[in-house]
Write a protein that holds these residues in place. Structure first.
Motif, PDB file in Angstrom:
ATOM      1  N   LYS A  41      -7.450  18.305  -2.466  1.00  0.00           N
ATOM      2  CA  LYS A  41      -6.231  18.810  -1.834  1.00  0.00           C
ATOM      3  C   LYS A  41      -5.356  17.669  -1.328  1.00  0.00           C
ATOM      4  CE  LYS A  41      -7.311  23.421  -0.215  1.00  0.00           C
ATOM      5  NZ  LYS A  41      -7.318  24.277   0.983  1.00  0.00           N
ATOM      6  N   ILE A  42      -5.973  16.562  -0.903  1.00  0.00           N
ATOM      7  CA  ILE A  42      -5.204  15.416  -0.418  1.00  0.00           C
ATOM      8  C   ILE A  42      -4.359  14.851  -1.555  1.00  0.00           C
ATOM      9  CG2 ILE A  42      -5.364  13.059   0.478  1.00  0.00           C
ATOM     10  CD1 ILE A  42      -7.850  13.950   2.024  1.00  0.00           C
ATOM     11  N   THR A  43      -4.978  14.647  -2.708  1.00  0.00           N
ATOM     12  CA  THR A  43      -4.269  14.108  -3.869  1.00  0.00           C
ATOM     13  C   THR A  43      -3.155  15.051  -4.312  1.00  0.00           C
ATOM     14  OG1 THR A  43      -6.306  13.040  -4.574  1.00  0.00           O
ATOM     15  CG2 THR A  43      -4.572  13.245  -6.215  1.00  0.00           C
ATOM     16  N   GLN A  44      -3.442  16.337  -4.341  1.00  0.00           N
ATOM     17  CA  GLN A  44      -2.442  17.312  -4.776  1.00  0.00           C
ATOM     18  C   GLN A  44      -1.263  17.360  -3.808  1.00  0.00           C
ATOM     19  OE1 GLN A  44      -2.477  18.926  -7.722  1.00  0.00           O
ATOM     20  NE2 GLN A  44      -0.396  19.493  -7.157  1.00  0.00           N
ATOM     21  N   THR A  45      -1.538  17.247  -2.524  1.00  0.00           N
ATOM     22  CA  THR A  45      -0.472  17.261  -1.532  1.00  0.00           C
ATOM     23  C   THR A  45       0.417  16.032  -1.676  1.00  0.00           C
ATOM     24  OG1 THR A  45      -1.902  18.497  -0.015  1.00  0.00           O
ATOM     25  CG2 THR A  45       0.025  17.437   0.937  1.00  0.00           C
ATOM     26  N   LYS A  46      -0.190  14.870  -1.933  1.00  0.00           N
ATOM     27  CA  LYS A  46       0.598  13.647  -2.151  1.00  0.00           C
ATOM     28  C   LYS A  46       1.517  13.808  -3.360  1.00  0.00           C
ATOM     29  CE  LYS A  46      -2.617  10.134  -0.462  1.00  0.00           C
ATOM     30  NZ  LYS A  46      -3.424   8.988  -0.915  1.00  0.00           N
ATOM     31  N   LYS A  47       1.000  14.404  -4.422  1.00  0.00           N
ATOM     32  CA  LYS A  47       1.799  14.608  -5.630  1.00  0.00           C
ATOM     33  C   LYS A  47       2.943  15.585  -5.371  1.00  0.00           C
ATOM     34  CE  LYS A  47      -1.716  13.455  -9.009  1.00  0.00           C
ATOM     35  NZ  LYS A  47      -2.524  13.909 -10.147  1.00  0.00           N
ATOM     36  N   ASP A  48       2.671  16.615  -4.582  1.00  0.00           N
ATOM     37  CA  ASP A  48       3.724  17.576  -4.244  1.00  0.00           C
ATOM     38  C   ASP A  48       4.830  16.912  -3.431  1.00  0.00           C
ATOM     39  OD1 ASP A  48       2.501  19.654  -5.589  1.00  0.00           O
ATOM     40  OD2 ASP A  48       1.563  20.509  -3.796  1.00  0.00           O
ATOM     41  N   ILE A  49       4.456  16.037  -2.490  1.00  0.00           N
ATOM     42  CA  ILE A  49       5.448  15.323  -1.695  1.00  0.00           C
ATOM     43  C   ILE A  49       6.300  14.439  -2.599  1.00  0.00           C
ATOM     44  CG2 ILE A  49       5.775  13.543   0.073  1.00  0.00           C
ATOM     45  CD1 ILE A  49       3.275  14.737   1.484  1.00  0.00           C
ATOM     46  N   ALA A  50       5.662  13.736  -3.521  1.00  0.00           N
ATOM     47  CA  ALA A  50       6.393  12.868  -4.447  1.00  0.00           C
ATOM     48  C   ALA A  50       7.339  13.684  -5.318  1.00  0.00           C
ATOM     49  CB  ALA A  50       5.416  12.082  -5.308  1.00  0.00           C
ATOM     50  N   ARG A  51       6.881  14.832  -5.785  1.00  0.00           N
ATOM     51  CA  ARG A  51       7.718  15.704  -6.620  1.00  0.00           C
ATOM     52  C   ARG A  51       8.923  16.193  -5.825  1.00  0.00           C
ATOM     53  NH1 ARG A  51       3.843  18.970  -8.041  1.00  0.00           N
ATOM     54  NH2 ARG A  51       3.241  17.668  -9.788  1.00  0.00           N
ATOM     55  N   LEU A  52       8.705  16.601  -4.583  1.00  0.00           N
ATOM     56  CA  LEU A  52       9.801  17.054  -3.728  1.00  0.00           C
ATOM     57  C   LEU A  52      10.814  15.935  -3.505  1.00  0.00           C
ATOM     58  CD1 LEU A  52       7.725  19.038  -1.111  1.00  0.00           C
ATOM     59  CD2 LEU A  52       9.552  20.012  -2.493  1.00  0.00           C
ATOM     60  N   ASN A  53      10.326  14.732  -3.205  1.00  0.00           N
ATOM     61  CA  ASN A  53      11.225  13.603  -2.963  1.00  0.00           C
ATOM     62  C   ASN A  53      12.012  13.225  -4.216  1.00  0.00           C
ATOM     63  OD1 ASN A  53      10.838  13.121  -0.224  1.00  0.00           O
ATOM     64  ND2 ASN A  53       8.962  11.964  -0.603  1.00  0.00           N
ATOM     65  N   THR A  54      11.382  13.285  -5.369  1.00  0.00           N
ATOM     66  CA  THR A  54      12.066  12.957  -6.619  1.00  0.00           C
ATOM     67  C   THR A  54      13.219  13.921  -6.872  1.00  0.00           C
ATOM     68  OG1 THR A  54      10.049  12.039  -7.569  1.00  0.00           O
ATOM     69  CG2 THR A  54      11.777  12.712  -9.115  1.00  0.00           C
ATOM     70  N   ILE A  55      12.967  15.193  -6.726  1.00  0.00           N
ATOM     71  CA  ILE A  55      14.009  16.191  -6.982  1.00  0.00           C
ATOM     72  C   ILE A  55      15.093  16.117  -5.914  1.00  0.00           C
ATOM     73  CG2 ILE A  55      14.466  18.668  -7.144  1.00  0.00           C
ATOM     74  CD1 ILE A  55      11.707  18.881  -8.522  1.00  0.00           C
ATOM     75  N   LEU A  56      14.702  15.825  -4.675  1.00  0.00           N
ATOM     76  CA  LEU A  56      15.690  15.666  -3.612  1.00  0.00           C
ATOM     77  C   LEU A  56      16.620  14.498  -3.922  1.00  0.00           C
ATOM     78  CD1 LEU A  56      16.746  16.547  -0.846  1.00  0.00           C
ATOM     79  CD2 LEU A  56      15.089  14.988   0.171  1.00  0.00           C
ATOM     80  N   ASN A  57      16.061  13.389  -4.392  1.00  0.00           N
ATOM     81  CA  ASN A  57      16.880  12.235  -4.761  1.00  0.00           C
ATOM     82  C   ASN A  57      17.802  12.556  -5.924  1.00  0.00           C
ATOM     83  OD1 ASN A  57      15.980  10.502  -2.780  1.00  0.00           O
ATOM     84  ND2 ASN A  57      14.273   9.763  -4.014  1.00  0.00           N
ATOM     85  N   GLU A  58      17.328  13.341  -6.879  1.00  0.00           N
ATOM     86  CA  GLU A  58      18.182  13.751  -7.993  1.00  0.00           C
ATOM     87  C   GLU A  58      19.378  14.557  -7.490  1.00  0.00           C
ATOM     88  OE1 GLU A  58      15.785  15.991 -10.690  1.00  0.00           O
ATOM     89  OE2 GLU A  58      14.698  14.222 -11.406  1.00  0.00           O
ATOM     90  N   LYS A  59      19.143  15.420  -6.516  1.00  0.00           N
ATOM     91  CA  LYS A  59      20.210  16.252  -5.998  1.00  0.00           C
ATOM     92  C   LYS A  59      21.212  15.455  -5.158  1.00  0.00           C
ATOM     93  CE  LYS A  59      17.979  20.712  -5.865  1.00  0.00           C
ATOM     94  NZ  LYS A  59      18.651  21.963  -5.638  1.00  0.00           N
ATOM     95  N   LEU A  60      20.720  14.477  -4.418  1.00  0.00           N
ATOM     96  CA  LEU A  60      21.585  13.748  -3.503  1.00  0.00           C
ATOM     97  C   LEU A  60      22.413  12.663  -4.174  1.00  0.00           C
ATOM     98  CD1 LEU A  60      19.268  13.426  -0.382  1.00  0.00           C
ATOM     99  CD2 LEU A  60      21.104  15.057  -0.790  1.00  0.00           C
ATOM    100  N   LYS A  61      21.889  12.060  -5.249  1.00  0.00           N
ATOM    101  CA  LYS A  61      22.622  11.003  -5.925  1.00  0.00           C
ATOM    102  C   LYS A  61      23.602  11.608  -6.925  1.00  0.00           C
ATOM    103  CE  LYS A  61      19.187   7.421  -5.533  1.00  0.00           C
ATOM    104  NZ  LYS A  61      18.339   6.463  -6.231  1.00  0.00           N
ATOM    105  N   PRO A  62      24.826  11.110  -6.919  1.00  0.00           N
ATOM    106  CA  PRO A  62      25.781  11.623  -7.912  1.00  0.00           C
ATOM    107  C   PRO A  62      25.401  11.140  -9.308  1.00  0.00           C
ATOM    108  CG  PRO A  62      26.753   9.843  -6.654  1.00  0.00           C
ATOM    109  CD  PRO A  62      25.403  10.132  -6.034  1.00  0.00           C
ATOM    110  N   SER A  63      25.592  11.991 -10.264  1.00  0.00           N
ATOM    111  CA  SER A  63      25.244  11.615 -11.645  1.00  0.00           C
ATOM    112  C   SER A  63      26.306  10.683 -12.203  1.00  0.00           C
ATOM    113  CB  SER A  63      25.114  12.851 -12.521  1.00  0.00           C
ATOM    114  OG  SER A  63      26.360  13.519 -12.581  1.00  0.00           O
ATOM    115  N   LYS A  64      25.848   9.729 -12.996  1.00  0.00           N
ATOM    116  CA  LYS A  64      26.762   8.781 -13.629  1.00  0.00           C
ATOM    117  C   LYS A  64      26.993   9.204 -15.071  1.00  0.00           C
ATOM    118  CE  LYS A  64      25.328   4.781 -10.938  1.00  0.00           C
ATOM    119  NZ  LYS A  64      24.778   3.429 -11.008  1.00  0.00           N
ATOM    120  N   GLU A  65      28.234   9.430 -15.394  1.00  0.00           N
ATOM    121  CA  GLU A  65      28.570   9.770 -16.772  1.00  0.00           C
ATOM    122  C   GLU A  65      29.370   8.640 -17.367  1.00  0.00           C
ATOM    123  OE1 GLU A  65      28.945  14.539 -15.898  1.00  0.00           O
ATOM    124  OE2 GLU A  65      30.487  13.514 -17.033  1.00  0.00           O
ATOM    125  N   ASN A  66      28.918   8.138 -18.485  1.00  0.00           N
ATOM    126  CA  ASN A  66      29.603   7.007 -19.141  1.00  0.00           C
ATOM    127  C   ASN A  66      30.587   7.486 -20.138  1.00  0.00           C
ATOM    128  OD1 ASN A  66      28.217   5.166 -17.621  1.00  0.00           O
ATOM    129  ND2 ASN A  66      26.535   5.041 -19.064  1.00  0.00           N
TER     130      ASN A  66
END
Length: 67
Positions: free
Chosen positions: A42-67
């Motif tokens: 459960k410890i490992t799974q919780t760490k992975k869930d936190i990382a997944r949440l942070n990754t998606i949060l960063n995707e939402k907060l950073k503006p996308s760059k279109e070339n």
């Protein structure tokens, strides 16, 4: 949690989930140290869930760059 479920949430909800998961991780680590944790995976799974949440949060907060 699945990534598709997380993407449906708003930024504030994701931040709240991260805070909740960090508290859960703290409790799991504490239980593990005193020998009350039945499933250490459960410890490992919780760490992975936190990382997944942070990754998606960063995707939402950073503006996308279109070339």
């Amino acid at each position: 949690m699945k990534a598709s479920e997380i993407r449906d949430l708003g930024s504030d909800e994701i931040q709240q989930k991260v805070a909740d998961m960090k508290e859960t991780l703290f409790n799991l680590r504490f239980q593990h140290e005193i020998g009350q944790l039945e499933n250490p995976k459960k410890i490992t799974q919780t760490k992975k869930d936190i990382a997944r949440l942070n990754t998606i949060l960063n995707e939402k907060l950073k503006p996308s760059k279109e070339n």
